[in-house]
Enzyme design. Structure first.
Site, short mmCIF file in Angstrom:
data_model
loop_
_atom_site.label_atom_id
_atom_site.label_comp_id
_atom_site.label_asym_id
_atom_site.label_seq_id
_atom_site.Cartn_x
_atom_site.Cartn_y
_atom_site.Cartn_z
N HIS A 102 4.69 8.87 -4.36
CA HIS A 102 5.81 7.93 -4.52
C HIS A 102 7.14 8.64 -4.35
O HIS A 102 7.28 9.81 -4.69
CB HIS A 102 5.77 7.21 -5.88
CG HIS A 102 5.73 8.12 -7.06
ND1 HIS A 102 4.58 8.73 -7.51
CD2 HIS A 102 6.71 8.54 -7.91
CE1 HIS A 102 4.84 9.46 -8.57
NE2 HIS A 102 6.14 9.38 -8.84
N HIS A 104 11.14 8.11 -5.49
CA HIS A 104 12.12 7.42 -6.32
C HIS A 104 13.36 7.16 -5.47
O HIS A 104 13.85 8.08 -4.79
CB HIS A 104 12.56 8.29 -7.50
CG HIS A 104 11.46 8.64 -8.45
ND1 HIS A 104 11.32 8.04 -9.68
CD2 HIS A 104 10.46 9.56 -8.38
CE1 HIS A 104 10.28 8.58 -10.32
NE2 HIS A 104 9.75 9.50 -9.55
P1 5GP Z 1 6.79 11.04 -11.52
O1 5GP Z 1 5.31 11.08 -11.26
O2 5GP Z 1 7.60 10.83 -10.28
O3 5GP Z 1 7.27 12.23 -12.30
O4 5GP Z 1 7.10 9.85 -12.51
C1 5GP Z 1 6.43 8.62 -12.46
C2 5GP Z 1 7.40 7.49 -12.61
O5 5GP Z 1 6.64 6.31 -12.76
C3 5GP Z 1 8.33 7.58 -13.82
O6 5GP Z 1 9.68 7.42 -13.37
C4 5GP Z 1 7.90 6.42 -14.71
O7 5GP Z 1 8.99 5.80 -15.35
C5 5GP Z 1 7.24 5.48 -13.73
N1 5GP Z 1 6.16 4.70 -14.33
C6 5GP Z 1 5.17 5.16 -15.14
N2 5GP Z 1 4.34 4.17 -15.48
C7 5GP Z 1 4.80 3.05 -14.87
C8 5GP Z 1 4.35 1.69 -14.85
O8 5GP Z 1 3.35 1.31 -15.46
N3 5GP Z 1 5.08 0.82 -14.10
C9 5GP Z 1 6.18 1.21 -13.40
N4 5GP Z 1 6.82 0.26 -12.70
N5 5GP Z 1 6.64 2.48 -13.40
C10 5GP Z 1 5.95 3.39 -14.13
#
Ligand code: 5GP
Length: 138
Positions: A102, A104
């Site tokens: 993903h 951001h």
């Molecule tokens: P990363 O893997 O990029 O460090 O972070 C994962 C991102 O996914 C975080 O910004 C967190 O807020 C988001 N996130 C985690 N669980 C969920 C979810 O169930 N729904 C959504 N829409 N975002 C999520």
């Protein structure tokens, strides 16, 4: 490291978990981050499995980047932003928490810091922001 079919974003893609969807095409899907670090903080993912940038195919990367650009432009307009920050993390050591590739997309205003991570947003607020983005994309 292998792909886990039960990661949170895989479950969102299957419709097993809710999300505030903003956009989808044949290859990609975009929705609001549940713990936004700026208003309109989006996540863009491929519809097919990839753990992160390290195992993604060139075709997955190309599709995701095209959607990241499209939604960055839409977010600028929808939120009257002055700029956009992209973030992308790979493996736990690289800061990754959800193991489905993903990006951001964070619309930013001049002089405004990103909020600290970890605070859940109000669902109604996110619904309104998703609606704004969908309206720009329509
Ligand atoms: P990363 O893997 O990029 O460090 O972070 C994962 C991102 O996914 C975080 O910004 C967190 O807020 C988001 N996130 C985690 N669980 C969920 C979810 O169930 N729904 C959504 N829409 N975002 C999520």
């Amino acid at each position: 490291m292998s792909y886990d079919n039960d990661n949170i974003f895989a479950r969102i893609l299957r419709g097993d978990l809710p999300c505030h969807k903003v956009y989808e095409d044949a290859d990609t899907f975009a929705f609001l981050d549940i713990m936004p670090r700026s208003d309109g903080h989006l996540l863009v993912i491929p519809k097919t499995p990839a753990r992160n940038l390290l195992d993604a195919s060139p075709a997955q990367m190309a599709a995701v980047m095209a959607t990241v650009q499209k939604l960055s432009r839409a977010a600028m307009q929808a939120f009257g932003a002055d700029g956009v920050t992209l973030q992308q993390f790979n493996e736990a050591a690289g800061g990754q928490e959800v193991f489905h590739l993903h990006f951001h997309v964070l619309p930013r205003k001049d002089g405004q810091r990103m909020r600290p991570p970890g605070t859940m947003a109000d669902s109604d607020l996110l619904a309104g922001q998703a609606e704004k983005l969908r309206a720009v994309l329509a």
